[in-house]
Motif scaffolding. Sequence first.
Motif, PDB file in Angstrom:
ATOM      1  N   ASP A 268      52.216  39.633  11.624  1.00  0.00           N
ATOM      2  CA  ASP A 268      51.513  40.243  12.828  1.00  0.00           C
ATOM      3  C   ASP A 268      52.055  41.626  13.312  1.00  0.00           C
ATOM      4  O   ASP A 268      51.633  42.347  14.364  1.00  0.00           O
ATOM      5  CB  ASP A 268      51.573  39.381  13.999  1.00  0.00           C
ATOM      6  CG  ASP A 268      50.856  38.086  13.729  1.00  0.00           C
ATOM      7  OD1 ASP A 268      49.486  38.057  13.334  1.00  0.00           O
ATOM      8  OD2 ASP A 268      51.330  36.987  13.714  1.00  0.00           O
ATOM      9  N   VAL A 269      53.307  41.856  12.865  1.00  0.00           N
ATOM     10  CA  VAL A 269      53.980  43.097  13.390  1.00  0.00           C
ATOM     11  C   VAL A 269      53.703  44.400  12.759  1.00  0.00           C
ATOM     12  O   VAL A 269      53.224  44.331  11.565  1.00  0.00           O
ATOM     13  CB  VAL A 269      55.656  42.782  12.854  1.00  0.00           C
ATOM     14  CG1 VAL A 269      56.415  44.174  13.413  1.00  0.00           C
ATOM     15  CG2 VAL A 269      56.168  41.528  13.532  1.00  0.00           C
ATOM     16  N   ASP A 270      53.381  45.271  13.844  1.00  0.00           N
ATOM     17  CA  ASP A 270      52.735  46.678  13.269  1.00  0.00           C
ATOM     18  C   ASP A 270      53.844  47.669  12.944  1.00  0.00           C
ATOM     19  O   ASP A 270      53.703  48.703  12.469  1.00  0.00           O
ATOM     20  CB  ASP A 270      51.664  47.134  14.438  1.00  0.00           C
ATOM     21  CG  ASP A 270      50.632  46.189  14.601  1.00  0.00           C
ATOM     22  OD1 ASP A 270      50.034  45.592  13.729  1.00  0.00           O
ATOM     23  OD2 ASP A 270      50.310  45.640  15.652  1.00  0.00           O
ATOM     24  N   VAL A 271      54.973  47.320  13.805  1.00  0.00           N
ATOM     25  CA  VAL A 271      55.948  48.577  13.852  1.00  0.00           C
ATOM     26  C   VAL A 271      57.420  47.938  14.004  1.00  0.00           C
ATOM     27  O   VAL A 271      57.683  46.876  14.866  1.00  0.00           O
ATOM     28  CB  VAL A 271      55.680  49.779  14.859  1.00  0.00           C
ATOM     29  CG1 VAL A 271      55.637  49.134  16.051  1.00  0.00           C
ATOM     30  CG2 VAL A 271      56.671  50.777  14.754  1.00  0.00           C
ATOM     31  N   ARG A 311      51.758  50.368   6.216  1.00  0.00           N
ATOM     32  CA  ARG A 311      51.358  49.008   6.983  1.00  0.00           C
ATOM     33  C   ARG A 311      52.225  48.801   7.729  1.00  0.00           C
ATOM     34  O   ARG A 311      51.568  48.229   8.867  1.00  0.00           O
ATOM     35  CB  ARG A 311      51.156  47.850   5.529  1.00  0.00           C
ATOM     36  CG  ARG A 311      50.796  46.798   6.212  1.00  0.00           C
ATOM     37  CD  ARG A 311      50.701  45.528   5.034  1.00  0.00           C
ATOM     38  NE  ARG A 311      51.961  45.551   4.406  1.00  0.00           N
ATOM     39  CZ  ARG A 311      52.803  44.708   4.752  1.00  0.00           C
ATOM     40  NH1 ARG A 311      52.814  44.025   5.994  1.00  0.00           N
ATOM     41  NH2 ARG A 311      54.000  44.515   4.136  1.00  0.00           N
ATOM     42  N   VAL A 312      53.400  48.805   7.670  1.00  0.00           N
ATOM     43  CA  VAL A 312      54.388  48.433   8.696  1.00  0.00           C
ATOM     44  C   VAL A 312      55.671  49.534   8.884  1.00  0.00           C
ATOM     45  O   VAL A 312      56.478  49.126   8.312  1.00  0.00           O
ATOM     46  CB  VAL A 312      54.936  46.976   8.608  1.00  0.00           C
ATOM     47  CG1 VAL A 312      55.369  46.636   7.251  1.00  0.00           C
ATOM     48  CG2 VAL A 312      55.746  46.575   9.792  1.00  0.00           C
ATOM     49  N   PRO A 313      55.259  50.492   9.486  1.00  0.00           N
ATOM     50  CA  PRO A 313      56.510  51.552   9.575  1.00  0.00           C
ATOM     51  C   PRO A 313      57.657  51.041  10.222  1.00  0.00           C
ATOM     52  O   PRO A 313      57.945  50.210  11.269  1.00  0.00           O
ATOM     53  CB  PRO A 313      55.664  52.751  10.427  1.00  0.00           C
ATOM     54  CG  PRO A 313      54.160  52.470  10.196  1.00  0.00           C
ATOM     55  CD  PRO A 313      54.098  50.827  10.216  1.00  0.00           C
ATOM     56  N   GLY A 357      55.150  44.923  18.159  1.00  0.00           N
ATOM     57  CA  GLY A 357      56.720  45.647  17.826  1.00  0.00           C
ATOM     58  C   GLY A 357      57.648  44.909  17.783  1.00  0.00           C
ATOM     59  O   GLY A 357      57.867  43.787  18.459  1.00  0.00           O
ATOM     60  N   LEU A 358      58.723  44.952  16.696  1.00  0.00           N
ATOM     61  CA  LEU A 358      59.800  44.159  16.637  1.00  0.00           C
ATOM     62  C   LEU A 358      61.046  45.003  16.757  1.00  0.00           C
ATOM     63  O   LEU A 358      61.083  46.080  16.046  1.00  0.00           O
ATOM     64  CB  LEU A 358      59.767  43.470  15.490  1.00  0.00           C
ATOM     65  CG  LEU A 358      60.772  42.403  15.090  1.00  0.00           C
ATOM     66  CD1 LEU A 358      60.628  41.241  14.053  1.00  0.00           C
ATOM     67  CD2 LEU A 358      62.098  43.081  14.140  1.00  0.00           C
ATOM     68  N   THR A 359      62.259  44.399  17.377  1.00  0.00           N
ATOM     69  CA  THR A 359      63.577  45.230  17.315  1.00  0.00           C
ATOM     70  C   THR A 359      64.285  44.022  16.916  1.00  0.00           C
ATOM     71  O   THR A 359      64.446  43.045  17.192  1.00  0.00           O
ATOM     72  CB  THR A 359      63.759  45.690  18.841  1.00  0.00           C
ATOM     73  OG1 THR A 359      64.264  44.741  19.647  1.00  0.00           O
ATOM     74  CG2 THR A 359      62.704  46.603  19.146  1.00  0.00           C
ATOM     75  N   GLN A 360      65.426  44.665  15.845  1.00  0.00           N
ATOM     76  CA  GLN A 360      66.435  43.885  15.513  1.00  0.00           C
ATOM     77  C   GLN A 360      67.803  44.683  15.349  1.00  0.00           C
ATOM     78  O   GLN A 360      67.883  45.791  15.092  1.00  0.00           O
ATOM     79  CB  GLN A 360      66.178  43.555  14.154  1.00  0.00           C
ATOM     80  CG  GLN A 360      67.173  42.622  13.284  1.00  0.00           C
ATOM     81  CD  GLN A 360      68.257  43.621  12.328  1.00  0.00           C
ATOM     82  OE1 GLN A 360      67.793  44.657  12.135  1.00  0.00           O
ATOM     83  NE2 GLN A 360      69.344  42.982  12.374  1.00  0.00           N
ATOM     84  N   CYS A 361      68.839  43.844  16.014  1.00  0.00           N
ATOM     85  CA  CYS A 361      70.024  44.658  16.025  1.00  0.00           C
ATOM     86  C   CYS A 361      71.125  43.713  15.876  1.00  0.00           C
ATOM     87  O   CYS A 361      71.250  42.505  16.529  1.00  0.00           O
ATOM     88  CB  CYS A 361      70.336  45.192  17.518  1.00  0.00           C
ATOM     89  SG  CYS A 361      71.135  46.772  17.566  1.00  0.00           S
ATOM     90  N   THR A 362      72.265  43.910  14.873  1.00  0.00           N
ATOM     91  CA  THR A 362      73.143  43.193  14.548  1.00  0.00           C
ATOM     92  C   THR A 362      74.444  43.577  15.248  1.00  0.00           C
ATOM     93  O   THR A 362      74.389  44.849  15.485  1.00  0.00           O
ATOM     94  CB  THR A 362      73.443  42.897  13.275  1.00  0.00           C
ATOM     95  OG1 THR A 362      73.505  44.059  12.454  1.00  0.00           O
ATOM     96  CG2 THR A 362      72.157  42.099  12.337  1.00  0.00           C
ATOM     97  N   GLY A 363      75.546  42.855  15.470  1.00  0.00           N
ATOM     98  CA  GLY A 363      76.646  43.374  16.050  1.00  0.00           C
ATOM     99  C   GLY A 363      77.912  42.757  15.410  1.00  0.00           C
ATOM    100  O   GLY A 363      78.002  41.561  15.575  1.00  0.00           O
ATOM    101  N   GLY A 364      78.802  43.399  15.124  1.00  0.00           N
ATOM    102  CA  GLY A 364      80.106  43.046  15.128  1.00  0.00           C
ATOM    103  C   GLY A 364      80.570  42.364  13.871  1.00  0.00           C
ATOM    104  O   GLY A 364      79.771  41.618  13.048  1.00  0.00           O
TER     105      GLY A 364
END
Length: 381
Positions: A268-271, A311-313, A357-364
């Motif tokens: 379902d994610v477009d970007v 398809r999913v930039p 849209g989806l955001t993903q962030c890792t840390g540490g």
Amino acid sequence: MQDIYIHGGAMTPFGRHPGVLAPELAQQAILKALADADVPAGRIQAVYCANVLGGMILGQLIVRDLGLKGIPVYNVENACASGATGVHLARHALLAGQYDTVLVFGIEQLTALGGGTIPLQRNDHKTDLYAKSGMVLPAVYAMRGTRFLHERDANPSDLAEVAVKNRYHGSLNPYAQQRKTTTVEEVLASRMIADPLTLLQCCPSQVDGAASVVLSTRRPAQARPVKVLSSVVVSGMREEADDDILDAEITARAARQAYEQAGLGPQDVDVVELHDAFTIAELLYYEALGLAPRGDAVALLKSGATRLGGRVPVNPSGGLLAKGHPLGATGVAQMVEILWQLQGRAGERQVADTRIGLTQCTGGGIAGVDHAASSVHLLGV
């Protein structure tokens, strides 16, 4: 569940800002976000300040001169996931009915550190094996890259292709630190940092920047109001001796929870805006986020699916590799980019027909776990 809307967002250009102090930089992003949201400062009921290396009570110092008098200010530090964690905590407070309109911003001024790699653990050189041995993130990701090349029968040029794609995207983004396109040959010929990662496969470490969003339970008077459909923050679990360093377990776990929370799936994610601090990271996160089956990350990249027009930039902003990575600001800046993409405001880098849209962030980095923290958000119209 109560709908949470992003009323507006803004960011400063990422890069070197000589002569500009961190509070000034943050205030620029805050004032632009309030204007973008058409929300007066007096309607803000709480502030969340994400920062990693700026010192104590930075949030209060920044908002002191903005007329936000006496309201709660929460300072959030969760390594590179600080900004995303700030949004997560703000959403919790909104869902609980504690506030109806809040401000979240992230700020970092890495040029003040004078250069060099960011240490994994600044304060724990006695009890953490990575910190004690002087391990740095380029080395950690280089080990993953080496294993990836061996196990997936991939080539160094496959890693370089990620940098080429994201540098091209960054060339279209006026907020990006690096706006020059590059080639596979140039990427591979750049200075070796930690084999197989060359300089152009590592995000810049000398960058300043700030980003801000206004979140509210009130529905904005916009043609395409953007909702926070899901928000997940998880911590790493202690690994066993035989754990696979190519299995981004913490991000896969966060993604599963985020999809379930939103009632959506990867299809379902477009970007996507993801944490490409190093080229190998983007390939591993394709699989962890479900954009590609295990072993198919390179095939997805080579198909053009993650490039603008595909398809999913992925990382139309240029990502960390091109836009830059001012730690505390990154997670919020990812949200601003997705907000603009969903509302058709991304200019030359606009992705067509976006709804999710989806955001993903890792840390540490901590010895014995994949990462210390990971956050995944799904936004939609």
